[in-house]
Design a protein around this motif. Structure first.
Motif, PDB file in Angstrom:
ATOM      1  N   ILE A  52     -13.317 -30.875 -41.389  1.00 24.15           N
ATOM      2  CA  ILE A  52     -12.775 -32.021 -42.894  1.00 24.15           C
ATOM      3  C   ILE A  52     -12.271 -30.984 -43.623  1.00 24.15           C
ATOM      4  CG2 ILE A  52     -14.945 -32.357 -43.798  1.00 24.15           C
ATOM      5  CD1 ILE A  52     -13.819 -35.332 -44.126  1.00 24.15           C
ATOM      6  N   THR A  54     -10.392 -31.420 -47.580  1.00 27.59           N
ATOM      7  CA  THR A  54     -10.203 -32.200 -48.724  1.00 27.59           C
ATOM      8  C   THR A  54      -9.486 -31.588 -49.811  1.00 27.59           C
ATOM      9  OG1 THR A  54     -12.129 -32.062 -49.919  1.00 27.59           O
ATOM     10  CG2 THR A  54     -12.401 -33.528 -47.947  1.00 27.59           C
ATOM     11  N   ARG A  56     -10.425 -31.104 -52.570  1.00 31.42           N
ATOM     12  CA  ARG A  56     -11.333 -30.192 -53.176  1.00 31.42           C
ATOM     13  C   ARG A  56     -11.384 -28.824 -52.577  1.00 31.42           C
ATOM     14  NH1 ARG A  56     -16.445 -32.840 -55.643  1.00 31.42           N
ATOM     15  NH2 ARG A  56     -14.864 -33.713 -56.900  1.00 31.42           N
ATOM     16  N   ASP A  57     -11.026 -28.460 -51.238  1.00 33.16           N
ATOM     17  CA  ASP A  57     -11.032 -27.401 -50.479  1.00 33.16           C
ATOM     18  C   ASP A  57      -9.962 -26.682 -50.951  1.00 33.16           C
ATOM     19  OD1 ASP A  57     -13.361 -27.612 -49.355  1.00 33.16           O
ATOM     20  OD2 ASP A  57     -12.582 -29.134 -47.659  1.00 33.16           O
ATOM     21  N   THR A  79     -14.459 -27.495 -44.002  1.00 33.91           N
ATOM     22  CA  THR A  79     -15.885 -27.568 -43.641  1.00 33.91           C
ATOM     23  C   THR A  79     -16.124 -27.878 -42.252  1.00 33.91           C
ATOM     24  OG1 THR A  79     -16.235 -28.277 -46.072  1.00 33.91           O
ATOM     25  CG2 THR A  79     -17.900 -28.519 -44.386  1.00 33.91           C
ATOM     26  N   LYS A  81     -19.245 -28.148 -40.455  1.00 39.24           N
ATOM     27  CA  LYS A  81     -20.364 -29.168 -40.375  1.00 39.24           C
ATOM     28  C   LYS A  81     -19.922 -30.526 -40.763  1.00 39.24           C
ATOM     29  CE  LYS A  81     -25.356 -29.641 -40.626  1.00 39.24           C
ATOM     30  NZ  LYS A  81     -26.389 -29.411 -41.275  1.00 39.24           N
ATOM     31  N   VAL A  82     -19.577 -31.319 -40.055  1.00 41.64           N
ATOM     32  CA  VAL A  82     -18.994 -32.571 -40.537  1.00 41.64           C
ATOM     33  C   VAL A  82     -19.948 -33.802 -40.346  1.00 41.64           C
ATOM     34  CG1 VAL A  82     -17.252 -34.461 -40.853  1.00 41.64           C
ATOM     35  CG2 VAL A  82     -16.552 -31.983 -40.139  1.00 41.64           C
ATOM     36  N   TYR A  83     -20.419 -34.281 -41.531  1.00 43.50           N
ATOM     37  CA  TYR A  83     -21.488 -35.471 -41.423  1.00 43.50           C
ATOM     38  C   TYR A  83     -20.573 -36.710 -40.988  1.00 43.50           C
ATOM     39  CZ  TYR A  83     -25.159 -32.598 -43.391  1.00 43.50           C
ATOM     40  OH  TYR A  83     -25.976 -31.463 -43.575  1.00 43.50           O
ATOM     41  N   PHE A 103     -20.056 -35.397 -51.214  1.00 39.84           N
ATOM     42  CA  PHE A 103     -18.698 -35.531 -50.763  1.00 39.84           C
ATOM     43  C   PHE A 103     -18.143 -36.963 -50.819  1.00 39.84           C
ATOM     44  CE2 PHE A 103     -21.251 -34.621 -46.793  1.00 39.84           C
ATOM     45  CZ  PHE A 103     -21.237 -36.009 -46.070  1.00 39.84           C
ATOM     46  N   ARG A 104     -16.976 -37.007 -50.683  1.00 36.61           N
ATOM     47  CA  ARG A 104     -16.276 -38.472 -50.574  1.00 36.61           C
ATOM     48  C   ARG A 104     -15.797 -39.263 -49.691  1.00 36.61           C
ATOM     49  NH1 ARG A 104     -12.882 -36.442 -55.621  1.00 36.61           N
ATOM     50  NH2 ARG A 104     -12.832 -34.664 -54.292  1.00 36.61           N
ATOM     51  N   HIS A 105     -15.869 -38.488 -48.501  1.00 32.79           N
ATOM     52  CA  HIS A 105     -15.236 -39.089 -47.150  1.00 32.79           C
ATOM     53  C   HIS A 105     -16.188 -38.838 -46.077  1.00 32.79           C
ATOM     54  CE1 HIS A 105     -12.158 -37.675 -49.678  1.00 32.79           C
ATOM     55  NE2 HIS A 105     -11.482 -38.749 -49.492  1.00 32.79           N
ATOM     56  N   VAL A 106     -16.465 -39.877 -45.186  1.00 36.14           N
ATOM     57  CA  VAL A 106     -17.174 -39.913 -43.925  1.00 36.14           C
ATOM     58  C   VAL A 106     -16.470 -40.330 -42.807  1.00 36.14           C
ATOM     59  CG1 VAL A 106     -19.638 -40.410 -42.856  1.00 36.14           C
ATOM     60  CG2 VAL A 106     -19.084 -40.133 -45.217  1.00 36.14           C
ATOM     61  N   PRO A 107     -16.216 -39.653 -41.870  1.00 33.75           N
ATOM     62  CA  PRO A 107     -15.724 -39.911 -40.599  1.00 33.75           C
ATOM     63  C   PRO A 107     -16.402 -40.856 -39.741  1.00 33.75           C
ATOM     64  CG  PRO A 107     -15.245 -37.512 -40.880  1.00 33.75           C
ATOM     65  CD  PRO A 107     -16.197 -38.099 -41.642  1.00 33.75           C
TER      66      PRO A 107
HETATM   67  P1  AMP Z   1     -14.701 -34.410 -51.043  1.00 32.86           P
HETATM   68  O1  AMP Z   1     -15.676 -34.961 -52.173  1.00 32.86           O
HETATM   69  O2  AMP Z   1     -14.827 -35.517 -49.817  1.00 32.86           O
HETATM   70  O3  AMP Z   1     -13.281 -34.078 -51.444  1.00 32.86           O
HETATM   71  O4  AMP Z   1     -15.310 -33.100 -50.581  1.00 32.86           O
HETATM   72  C1  AMP Z   1     -16.014 -31.990 -51.160  1.00 32.86           C
HETATM   73  C2  AMP Z   1     -16.507 -31.118 -50.190  1.00 32.86           C
HETATM   74  O5  AMP Z   1     -17.189 -31.478 -49.083  1.00 32.86           O
HETATM   75  C3  AMP Z   1     -15.399 -30.478 -49.380  1.00 32.86           C
HETATM   76  O6  AMP Z   1     -15.550 -28.870 -49.313  1.00 32.86           O
HETATM   77  C4  AMP Z   1     -15.276 -30.981 -48.007  1.00 32.86           C
HETATM   78  O7  AMP Z   1     -14.611 -30.289 -46.978  1.00 32.86           O
HETATM   79  C5  AMP Z   1     -16.564 -31.506 -47.821  1.00 32.86           C
HETATM   80  N1  AMP Z   1     -16.853 -32.558 -46.999  1.00 32.86           N
HETATM   81  C6  AMP Z   1     -16.236 -33.554 -47.323  1.00 32.86           C
HETATM   82  N2  AMP Z   1     -16.510 -34.618 -46.552  1.00 32.86           N
HETATM   83  C7  AMP Z   1     -17.400 -34.217 -45.742  1.00 32.86           C
HETATM   84  C8  AMP Z   1     -18.391 -34.900 -44.515  1.00 32.86           C
HETATM   85  N3  AMP Z   1     -18.298 -35.892 -44.125  1.00 32.86           N
HETATM   86  N4  AMP Z   1     -19.349 -33.899 -43.924  1.00 32.86           N
HETATM   87  C9  AMP Z   1     -19.372 -32.433 -44.600  1.00 32.86           C
HETATM   88  N5  AMP Z   1     -18.431 -31.848 -45.488  1.00 32.86           N
HETATM   89  C10 AMP Z   1     -17.705 -32.943 -46.305  1.00 32.86           C
END
Ligand code: AMP
Length: 144
Positions: A52, A54, A56-57, A79, A81-83, A103-107
């Motif tokens: 993933i 985002t 932030r990356d 990232t 290792k995706v949750y 983090f703010r996204h979950v697939p």
């Molecule tokens: P976000 O808050 O979603 O913009 O993500 C903050 C950080 O967490 C970034 O480095 C993303 O790549 C990572 N991230 C976002 N969603 C997930 C997820 N579901 N699993 C693992 N890492 C994540």
């Protein structure tokens, strides 16, 4: 009673913006901006989730490597290792996961395949609706 991920997806749809691992950071930034979203799911063969990436990356990459990062593939910065969650996960499950992992996204995954995405905005919207419904029910109970 917490709503399920299925209920959220039924209302908002199951489309997910994806890109391949060779997409550059600059191309990813264009996608994030044009689609007005915060995350791109990086997929490999047969739509399998491989990472993933985002907004932030993008910030981390610029802070680390400056403008040179713009031509790098997202594979090196995503990232990996995706949750994930499932359709029967609940809004409470996601609130816990997003809060503890920051983090703010979950697939969403169904039978090993990408089947939607839930953002913190979806979670907050659903939670507000739940709280409003609960308040109405309590008011009706007291009045009745
Ligand atoms: P976000 O808050 O979603 O913009 O993500 C903050 C950080 O967490 C970034 O480095 C993303 O790549 C990572 N991230 C976002 N969603 C997930 C997820 N579901 N699993 C693992 N890492 C994540």
């Amino acid at each position: 009673m917490s709503n399920s991920v299925k209920a959220i997806l039924d209302a908002k749809g199951r489309d997910v913006v994806t890109a391949g691992p060779n997409t550059t950071v600059s191309e990813a930034a264009v996608i994030l901006s044009k689609k007005k979203i915060g995350a791109i799911v990086i997929v490999g063969m047969e739509d399998k989730i491989s990472g993933i990436f985002t907004e932030r990356d993008v910030v981390h990459a610029i802070a680390k490597a400056g403008a040179a990062c713009l031509d790098q593939p997202v594979a090196s910065l995503m990232t990996a290792k995706v949750y994930r969650c499932h359709e029967d996960s609940t809004v409470n499950d996601l609130m816990g996961l997003m809060t503890s992992r920051r983090f703010r996204h979950v697939p969403v995954e169904t039978n090993g395949k990408l089947a939607g995405i839930i953002s913190i905005g979806d979670v907050v919207k659903t939670r507000i609706a739940e709280v409003e419904l609960e308040a109405e029910q309590i008011k009706a109970y007291i009045a009745g």
